[in-house]
Design a protein around this motif. Structure first.
Motif, short mmCIF file in Angstrom:
data_model
loop_
_atom_site.label_atom_id
_atom_site.label_comp_id
_atom_site.label_asym_id
_atom_site.label_seq_id
_atom_site.Cartn_x
_atom_site.Cartn_y
_atom_site.Cartn_z
N ARG A 1 0.84 -1.20 0.00
CA ARG A 1 0.00 0.00 0.00
C ARG A 1 0.87 1.24 0.00
N CYS A 2 1.94 1.25 0.81
CA CYS A 2 2.83 2.40 0.85
C CYS A 2 3.53 2.57 -0.49
N ALA A 3 3.95 1.49 -1.09
CA ALA A 3 4.63 1.57 -2.38
C ALA A 3 3.68 2.08 -3.45
N SER A 4 2.42 1.70 -3.36
CA SER A 4 1.48 2.11 -4.40
C SER A 4 1.15 3.59 -4.32
N THR A 5 1.35 4.20 -3.17
CA THR A 5 1.07 5.63 -3.09
C THR A 5 2.22 6.46 -3.61
N THR A 6 3.40 5.86 -3.74
CA THR A 6 4.53 6.62 -4.21
C THR A 6 4.76 6.46 -5.70
N SER A 7 4.56 5.27 -6.23
CA SER A 7 4.74 5.06 -7.67
C SER A 7 3.57 4.28 -8.22
N GLY A 48 2.15 4.28 -11.24
CA GLY A 48 2.15 3.84 -12.62
C GLY A 48 2.12 2.34 -12.80
N SER A 49 2.92 1.62 -12.08
CA SER A 49 2.97 0.18 -12.26
C SER A 49 2.34 -0.58 -11.09
N GLU A 50 1.96 0.09 -10.04
CA GLU A 50 1.46 -0.59 -8.85
C GLU A 50 -0.05 -0.84 -8.89
N ILE A 51 -0.81 0.11 -9.42
CA ILE A 51 -2.26 -0.04 -9.43
C ILE A 51 -2.70 -0.38 -10.85
N PRO A 52 -3.20 -1.60 -11.04
CA PRO A 52 -3.65 -1.96 -12.38
C PRO A 52 -4.88 -1.14 -12.77
N LEU A 53 -4.98 -0.80 -14.03
CA LEU A 53 -6.08 0.04 -14.51
C LEU A 53 -7.28 -0.77 -14.99
N THR A 54 -7.15 -2.09 -15.04
CA THR A 54 -8.26 -2.91 -15.50
C THR A 54 -9.42 -2.82 -14.51
N ASN A 55 -10.61 -2.64 -15.04
CA ASN A 55 -11.84 -2.52 -14.23
C ASN A 55 -11.75 -1.41 -13.19
N LEU A 56 -11.06 -0.34 -13.52
CA LEU A 56 -10.86 0.75 -12.57
C LEU A 56 -12.18 1.37 -12.14
N GLU A 57 -13.13 1.46 -13.07
CA GLU A 57 -14.42 2.06 -12.72
C GLU A 57 -15.14 1.26 -11.63
N LEU A 58 -14.90 -0.03 -11.57
CA LEU A 58 -15.52 -0.86 -10.53
C LEU A 58 -14.75 -0.81 -9.21
N ARG A 59 -13.45 -0.59 -9.30
CA ARG A 59 -12.59 -0.62 -8.10
C ARG A 59 -12.32 0.75 -7.51
N THR A 97 -13.00 1.44 -3.89
CA THR A 97 -12.25 0.62 -2.92
C THR A 97 -10.83 1.13 -2.72
N LEU A 98 -10.36 2.03 -3.58
CA LEU A 98 -9.02 2.59 -3.43
C LEU A 98 -9.02 3.65 -2.33
N SER A 99 -7.90 3.77 -1.65
CA SER A 99 -7.77 4.80 -0.62
C SER A 99 -7.73 6.17 -1.28
N VAL A 100 -7.95 7.20 -0.51
CA VAL A 100 -7.91 8.57 -1.03
C VAL A 100 -6.52 8.87 -1.61
N GLN A 101 -5.48 8.38 -0.96
CA GLN A 101 -4.12 8.61 -1.44
C GLN A 101 -3.91 7.91 -2.78
N GLU A 102 -4.40 6.68 -2.91
CA GLU A 102 -4.26 5.94 -4.16
C GLU A 102 -5.04 6.62 -5.28
N GLN A 103 -6.24 7.10 -4.97
CA GLN A 103 -7.03 7.81 -5.97
C GLN A 103 -6.31 9.07 -6.44
N GLY A 104 -5.78 9.82 -5.51
CA GLY A 104 -5.07 11.05 -5.85
C GLY A 104 -3.81 10.78 -6.67
#
Length: 69
Positions: free
Chosen positions: A16-22, A24-35, A38-45
């Motif tokens: 989770r900490c790694a995904s808030t810093t980079s 691009g490669s940490e959060i997959p974009l597939t089915n993003l509208e459904l997920r 569920t993402l944290s505010v930091q991940e969304q931002g």
């Protein structure tokens, strides 16, 4: 403080900490509208900032998932 956490929880925290810093490669974009909810505010931002940067560049270099997101 993190030493007392069991290993799986520690790994989840690290991801989770790694995904808030980079994002691009940490959060997959597939089915993003459904997920999205569920993402944290930091991940969304972070994801929004990453996509804004991608949109500012050449759209022909963006993936279909990036364009959809």
């Amino acid at each position: 403080m993190l030493r007392n956490l069991p290993r799986p929880a520690l790994r989840a925290t690290q991801r989770r900490c790694a995904s808030t810093t980079s994002v691009g490669s940490e959060i997959p974009l597939t089915n993003l509208e459904l997920r999205w909810k569920t993402l944290s505010v930091q991940e969304q931002g972070s994801l929004s900032k990453h996509l804004e940067k991608a949109q500012a560049g050449d759209w022909s270099k963006m993936s279909a998932e990036q364009k959809k997101a």
